[in-house]
Design a protein around this motif. Structure first.
Motif, PDB file in Angstrom:
ATOM      1  N   MET A 149      47.612  54.601  36.729  1.00 32.20           N
ATOM      2  CA  MET A 149      46.398  53.996  37.275  1.00 32.20           C
ATOM      3  C   MET A 149      46.165  52.598  36.688  1.00 32.20           C
ATOM      4  O   MET A 149      45.655  51.698  37.367  1.00 32.20           O
ATOM      5  N   GLY A 154      43.963  47.588  41.380  1.00 31.17           N
ATOM      6  CA  GLY A 154      42.880  48.127  42.196  1.00 31.17           C
ATOM      7  C   GLY A 154      41.543  47.797  41.572  1.00 31.17           C
ATOM      8  O   GLY A 154      41.403  47.887  40.340  1.00 31.17           O
ATOM      9  N   THR A 157      39.557  50.443  39.051  1.00 29.56           N
ATOM     10  CA  THR A 157      40.364  51.649  38.834  1.00 29.56           C
ATOM     11  C   THR A 157      40.828  51.807  37.390  1.00 29.56           C
ATOM     12  O   THR A 157      41.427  52.821  37.053  1.00 29.56           O
ATOM     13  N   CYS A 191      40.498  59.679  37.060  1.00 32.00           N
ATOM     14  CA  CYS A 191      41.737  59.523  37.829  1.00 32.00           C
ATOM     15  C   CYS A 191      41.505  59.841  39.308  1.00 32.00           C
ATOM     16  O   CYS A 191      42.095  59.188  40.185  1.00 32.00           O
ATOM     17  N   ALA A 194      39.854  56.743  40.708  1.00 33.93           N
ATOM     18  CA  ALA A 194      40.810  55.642  40.846  1.00 33.93           C
ATOM     19  C   ALA A 194      41.810  55.919  41.962  1.00 33.93           C
ATOM     20  O   ALA A 194      42.144  55.014  42.747  1.00 33.93           O
ATOM     21  N   THR A 195      42.272  57.167  42.067  1.00 34.51           N
ATOM     22  CA  THR A 195      43.235  57.518  43.116  1.00 34.51           C
ATOM     23  C   THR A 195      42.613  57.351  44.492  1.00 34.51           C
ATOM     24  O   THR A 195      43.254  56.841  45.421  1.00 34.51           O
ATOM     25  N   ILE A 197      40.254  55.288  45.374  1.00 32.16           N
ATOM     26  CA  ILE A 197      40.161  53.855  45.682  1.00 32.16           C
ATOM     27  C   ILE A 197      41.527  53.307  46.096  1.00 32.16           C
ATOM     28  O   ILE A 197      41.643  52.568  47.087  1.00 32.16           O
ATOM     29  N   LEU A 198      42.572  53.677  45.368  1.00 31.92           N
ATOM     30  CA  LEU A 198      43.909  53.173  45.687  1.00 31.92           C
ATOM     31  C   LEU A 198      44.397  53.687  47.038  1.00 31.92           C
ATOM     32  O   LEU A 198      45.022  52.950  47.806  1.00 31.92           O
TER      33      LEU A 198
END
Length: 213
Positions: A149, A154, A157, A191, A194-195, A197-198
């Motif tokens: 991450m 990002g 993130t 996580c 963040a995942t 968003i990515l």
């Protein structure tokens, strides 16, 4: 603090007014009084505590914009090694030679401790699942995911996964299964955020290509 009296494996005395991050960084700074501290030296000096110590020191910059990706690769290596059951880190020479400024380390420690005061005051040695070998392997693989991450670009993130992993690392260093468990929960949540968003960025990128072509 008497720097000369401290050995690499010896922690400074606990003080109610000194947060764990500050104590840990003071220990590192006392062990290595030079201007810069290499990752390889820390890995050798702190033995079975080195995974937690190095993870913490690599994660602190993750709370600052634009700095996290630089430390993602060594963190990924540490996480994979811990996940595979290594007892001490084995850093490639090119990473072992990487160093951090002592002054930057102390500055980051002060800033991070202010943000983690509520959690830090609970930390004390408490055995449990997350201080076992199986628990440490879970921590390792989560750390590797956090590193990914940090490496991937990002907006927003870096902070949430890094914060959770810092709590995990503190629990690991202090052998506190309860705080480590809290860190695991925070890391999983960070996580997931963040995942998401990515994935959204990736989807928008594919959609944008479709609109133009």
């Amino acid at each position: 603090m008497n720097d000369a009296a401290m050995t690499p494996g010896e922690a400074p005395g606990h003080d109610e007014d000194t947060a764990p991050i500050s104590r840990i960084v003071a220990e590192v700074a006392a062990t290595f009084p030079g201007e810069r501290i290499t990752l390889g030296d820390m890995a050798e000096a702190f033995g079975d505590r080195a995974f937690g110590m190095l993870s913490l020191l690599l994660l602190l910059p993750g709370l600052l914009p634009g700095m996290a990706s630089v430390f993602g690769t060594p963190l990924l290596i540490l996480g994979v090694q811990m996940g595979l059951g290594y007892r001490v880190p084995k850093l490639p020479k090119v990473l072992a030679r990487q160093s951090v400024k002592r002054s930057d380390l102390l500055r980051l420690a002060g800033a991070s401790s202010r943000g983690l005061k509520r959690i830090e005051r609970w930390i004390r040695p408490r055995p449990g699942f997350f201080t076992s070998k199986a628990g440490e392997r879970i921590i390792g693989w989560l750390t590797a995911y956090v590193a990914i991450m940090l490496i991937l670009p990002g907006p927003g993130t870096n902070g949430p996964p890094a914060f959770g992993n810092i709590v995990m690392a503190l629990g690991l260093i202090e052998h506190d299964s309860k705080v480590t468990g809290i860190g695991v929960a925070l890391t999983v949540a960070g996580c997931a955020f963040a995942t998401a968003i990515l994935v959204a960025i990736g989807w928008l990128g594919v959609a944008a290509v479709g609109w133009f072509f």
